[in-house]
Motif scaffolding. Structure first.
Motif, mmCIF file in Angstrom:
data_model
loop_
_atom_site.group_PDB
_atom_site.id
_atom_site.type_symbol
_atom_site.label_atom_id
_atom_site.label_comp_id
_atom_site.label_asym_id
_atom_site.label_seq_id
_atom_site.Cartn_x
_atom_site.Cartn_y
_atom_site.Cartn_z
ATOM 1 N N ILE A 32 22.524 14.150 18.956
ATOM 2 C CA ILE A 32 22.972 12.984 18.192
ATOM 3 C C ILE A 32 21.792 12.533 17.341
ATOM 4 C CG2 ILE A 32 23.780 10.597 18.341
ATOM 5 C CD1 ILE A 32 24.880 11.413 21.186
ATOM 6 N N PRO A 33 21.887 12.606 16.013
ATOM 7 C CA PRO A 33 20.746 12.271 15.151
ATOM 8 C C PRO A 33 20.256 10.853 15.403
ATOM 9 C CG PRO A 33 22.493 13.324 13.882
ATOM 10 C CD PRO A 33 23.070 13.015 15.234
ATOM 11 N N VAL A 34 18.965 10.708 15.662
ATOM 12 C CA VAL A 34 18.394 9.400 15.967
ATOM 13 C C VAL A 34 17.066 9.225 15.233
ATOM 14 C CG1 VAL A 34 17.348 10.306 18.096
ATOM 15 C CG2 VAL A 34 17.636 7.844 17.800
ATOM 16 N N SER A 35 16.914 8.069 14.618
ATOM 17 C CA SER A 35 15.666 7.694 13.958
ATOM 18 C C SER A 35 15.206 6.362 14.527
ATOM 19 C CB SER A 35 15.861 7.586 12.446
ATOM 20 O OG SER A 35 16.189 8.851 11.894
ATOM 21 N N VAL A 36 14.034 5.926 14.107
ATOM 22 C CA VAL A 36 13.455 4.699 14.641
ATOM 23 C C VAL A 36 13.079 3.763 13.507
ATOM 24 C CG1 VAL A 36 11.391 3.758 15.790
ATOM 25 C CG2 VAL A 36 12.625 5.681 16.805
ATOM 26 N N MET A 37 13.346 2.473 13.717
ATOM 27 C CA MET A 37 12.875 1.435 12.808
ATOM 28 C C MET A 37 11.789 0.630 13.502
ATOM 29 S SD MET A 37 14.015 1.294 9.729
ATOM 30 C CE MET A 37 13.616 -0.404 9.291
ATOM 31 N N MET A 38 10.595 0.600 12.928
ATOM 32 C CA MET A 38 9.532 -0.276 13.421
ATOM 33 C C MET A 38 9.611 -1.534 12.569
ATOM 34 S SD MET A 38 5.456 0.450 13.910
ATOM 35 C CE MET A 38 4.426 -0.749 14.785
ATOM 36 N N ALA A 39 10.449 -2.447 13.026
ATOM 37 C CA ALA A 39 10.763 -3.590 12.187
ATOM 38 C C ALA A 39 10.933 -4.849 13.024
ATOM 39 C CB ALA A 39 12.048 -3.313 11.388
ATOM 40 N N PRO A 40 10.180 -5.886 12.673
ATOM 41 C CA PRO A 40 9.197 -5.876 11.590
ATOM 42 C C PRO A 40 7.783 -5.630 12.109
ATOM 43 C CG PRO A 40 9.529 -8.117 12.291
ATOM 44 C CD PRO A 40 10.390 -7.264 13.185
ATOM 45 N N SER A 52 0.710 -4.699 14.374
ATOM 46 C CA SER A 52 0.288 -3.892 13.217
ATOM 47 C C SER A 52 -0.699 -2.782 13.585
ATOM 48 C CB SER A 52 -0.318 -4.794 12.143
ATOM 49 O OG SER A 52 -1.363 -5.587 12.663
ATOM 50 N N HIS A 53 -1.328 -2.891 14.756
ATOM 51 C CA HIS A 53 -2.278 -1.871 15.195
ATOM 52 C C HIS A 53 -1.592 -0.687 15.879
ATOM 53 C CE1 HIS A 53 -1.390 -4.375 18.668
ATOM 54 N NE2 HIS A 53 -1.835 -3.406 19.447
ATOM 55 N N ARG A 63 -4.329 -17.310 18.128
ATOM 56 C CA ARG A 63 -4.267 -16.496 16.907
ATOM 57 C C ARG A 63 -3.176 -16.938 15.941
ATOM 58 N NH1 ARG A 63 -1.919 -10.702 19.164
ATOM 59 N NH2 ARG A 63 -2.458 -11.395 21.264
ATOM 60 N N ALA A 64 -2.566 -18.079 16.185
ATOM 61 C CA ALA A 64 -1.455 -18.543 15.350
ATOM 62 C C ALA A 64 -1.835 -18.641 13.882
ATOM 63 C CB ALA A 64 -0.948 -19.885 15.863
ATOM 64 N N ASP A 65 -2.957 -19.303 13.593
ATOM 65 C CA ASP A 65 -3.369 -19.475 12.197
ATOM 66 C C ASP A 65 -3.626 -18.131 11.525
ATOM 67 O OD1 ASP A 65 -3.162 -22.241 12.205
ATOM 68 O OD2 ASP A 65 -5.247 -22.539 12.818
ATOM 69 N N LYS A 66 -4.256 -17.221 12.244
ATOM 70 C CA LYS A 66 -4.556 -15.900 11.687
ATOM 71 C C LYS A 66 -3.272 -15.166 11.311
ATOM 72 C CE LYS A 66 -6.725 -11.455 12.810
ATOM 73 N NZ LYS A 66 -7.457 -10.673 13.846
ATOM 74 N N VAL A 67 -2.313 -15.164 12.219
ATOM 75 C CA VAL A 67 -1.049 -14.467 11.967
ATOM 76 C C VAL A 67 -0.309 -15.081 10.783
ATOM 77 C CG1 VAL A 67 1.232 -13.917 12.904
ATOM 78 C CG2 VAL A 67 -0.797 -13.690 14.354
ATOM 79 N N LEU A 68 -0.189 -16.398 10.776
ATOM 80 C CA LEU A 68 0.538 -17.084 9.704
ATOM 81 C C LEU A 68 -0.148 -16.873 8.357
ATOM 82 C CD1 LEU A 68 1.388 -20.386 11.602
ATOM 83 C CD2 LEU A 68 3.000 -18.578 10.968
ATOM 84 N N ASN A 69 -1.457 -16.928 8.331
ATOM 85 C CA ASN A 69 -2.194 -16.721 7.069
ATOM 86 C C ASN A 69 -2.023 -15.294 6.556
ATOM 87 O OD1 ASN A 69 -3.168 -19.347 6.987
ATOM 88 N ND2 ASN A 69 -5.055 -18.861 8.082
ATOM 89 N N GLN A 101 -2.205 -1.068 3.260
ATOM 90 C CA GLN A 101 -2.724 -0.393 4.449
ATOM 91 C C GLN A 101 -1.591 0.108 5.339
ATOM 92 O OE1 GLN A 101 -5.284 -3.304 6.267
ATOM 93 N NE2 GLN A 101 -6.968 -2.965 4.827
ATOM 94 N N VAL A 102 -0.566 -0.719 5.502
ATOM 95 C CA VAL A 102 0.590 -0.332 6.316
ATOM 96 C C VAL A 102 1.298 0.868 5.683
ATOM 97 C CG1 VAL A 102 2.887 -1.054 7.089
ATOM 98 C CG2 VAL A 102 0.944 -2.607 7.319
#
Length: 358
Positions: free
Chosen positions: A228-236, A243-244, A287-293, A321-322
């Protein structure tokens, strides 16, 4: 809007934001909150409520140039999975609910979905084109285990030999392997599994009621082995949260048999910006400010990005970079793999639900 600071475990959103279409807003007063604390009462009911609806149509034409589908079908509105970043939250406001907790707790069930699909694809004017289940909310969310509407939809697609796509992050799709195998035999189905992280701790806070990472990886492997054809979404992809993980995640899903990997970068449109900001300040205050910025840096200095062409992948240094990481990862781990095009040629012969001899 809730001023309650108590963390609600098992839910993504931690509050109900105001509905933009409502003329009036409400909030919990301190005296009410104090009373609940004293009496040991819940500030608000945390149980999931099902609301039956009977739609007039079920297949939606998708006009966005950023979404890789022409038509979608959603048997449920709202989603108990509770993914904090979900773009579909805003659609709950059209039903008179909040994009916050209401989205996870008030699930609208389209009871006549199967009948509407059958009417649509058996119509004389309908020309076969892939219809994607879960263009908005997950067709395999928890209540599907009991209601089996998605399974009945798949059986309908099989009856009429009509192509269908599936997007899900729930291992419940394994339940329907028998139907999926029959669809795949005629190249009528493709499954996209959403895998946001390989770290279970991250999964639990981002997507509290979804299948575990272990279960999702197992699902990819089982679908692949069943042809069964299967792919992956890395979202978001969310800066400083997952992101690492791009390279190791692509490597892992390729070893499980995935044919491809797609991605989006998080965007916090409409009410989701306030919901996400409240959530991250409660779950990751360090890390809230870092992520939001960093999210703002990807979307022209704003959490809110509705621009076609850039809203899904972003722009700027982080987005570049992504993009480059995915290019390298695909070349290294997925070279030579591609998912087959869905078969749109059989349906006309099965328009009445059985093979036409002439």
């Amino acid at each position: 809007m809730s001023n309650n600071n108590e963390f609600i475990y098992g839910r993504g959103a931690q509050l109900n934001v105001s509905n933009r279409f409502d003329a009036h807003n409400h909030e919990f007063r301190d005296d009410f909150l104090n009373h609940c604390a004293t009496e040991g009462d819940e500030v608000q009911n945390s149980k999931t409520v099902l609301i039956d609806t009977f739609s007039k149509s079920i297949v939606n034409k998708v006009t966005s140039p950023d979404v890789g589908m022409g038509f979608s079908l959603n048997p449920y509105q709202g989603c108990e999975h509770g993914c904090i970043y979900c773009y579909a939250r805003n659609s709950h406001e059209y039903w008179g609910f909040s994009a916050g907790l209401d989205f996870e707790q008030k699930i609208l069930v389209k009871r006549n979905a199967v009948q509407l699909l059958e009417k649509k694809i058996s119509g004389k004017k309908w020309e076969a084109a892939p219809i994607v289940l879960s263009g908005n909310t997950d067709c395999y969310q928890p209540i599907e285990k009991k209601l089996k509407i998605t399974r009945q939809l798949l059986e309908t697609f099989l009856k009429y030999k009509h192509p269908v796509g599936i997007i899900t992050k729930n291992a419940l799709v394994q339940r329907d392997m028998d139907v999926l195998r029959e669809l795949a035999a005629d190249n009528l189905v493709h499954v996209n599994l959403s895998v946001t992280s390989l770290e279970e701790k991250t999964r639990r806070i981002l997507e509290p009621r979804t299948a575990s990472i272990k279960k999702r990886l197992e699902t990819i492997e089982k679908l692949s082995r069943a042809n069964i054809p299967v792919s992956v979404m890395m979202a978001p992809i969310i800066p400083a949260i997952n992101s690492h993980e791009i390279m190791p995640l692509v490597k892992e899903v390729s070893e499980r048999g995935a044919l491809g990997v797609g991605y989006t970068i998080v965007r916090l449109n409409g009410s989701i910006g306030a919901i996400f900001t409240d959530w991250i300040r409660k779950t990751m205050p360090d890390r809230a400010d870092k992520v939001l910025n960093q999210i703002e840096s990807v979307h022209g200095g704003s959490l809110n990005d509705s621009r076609f062409g850039t809203r899904m992948k972003g722009e700027g240094e982080f987005a570049d970079q992504v993009k480059q990481q995915f290019k390298i990862a695909r070349a290294k781990y997925l070279k030579g793999r591609e998912r087959p095009l869905l078969n749109c040629d059989l349906h006309e012969k099965f328009k009445d639900g059985q093979m036409k001899l002439f």
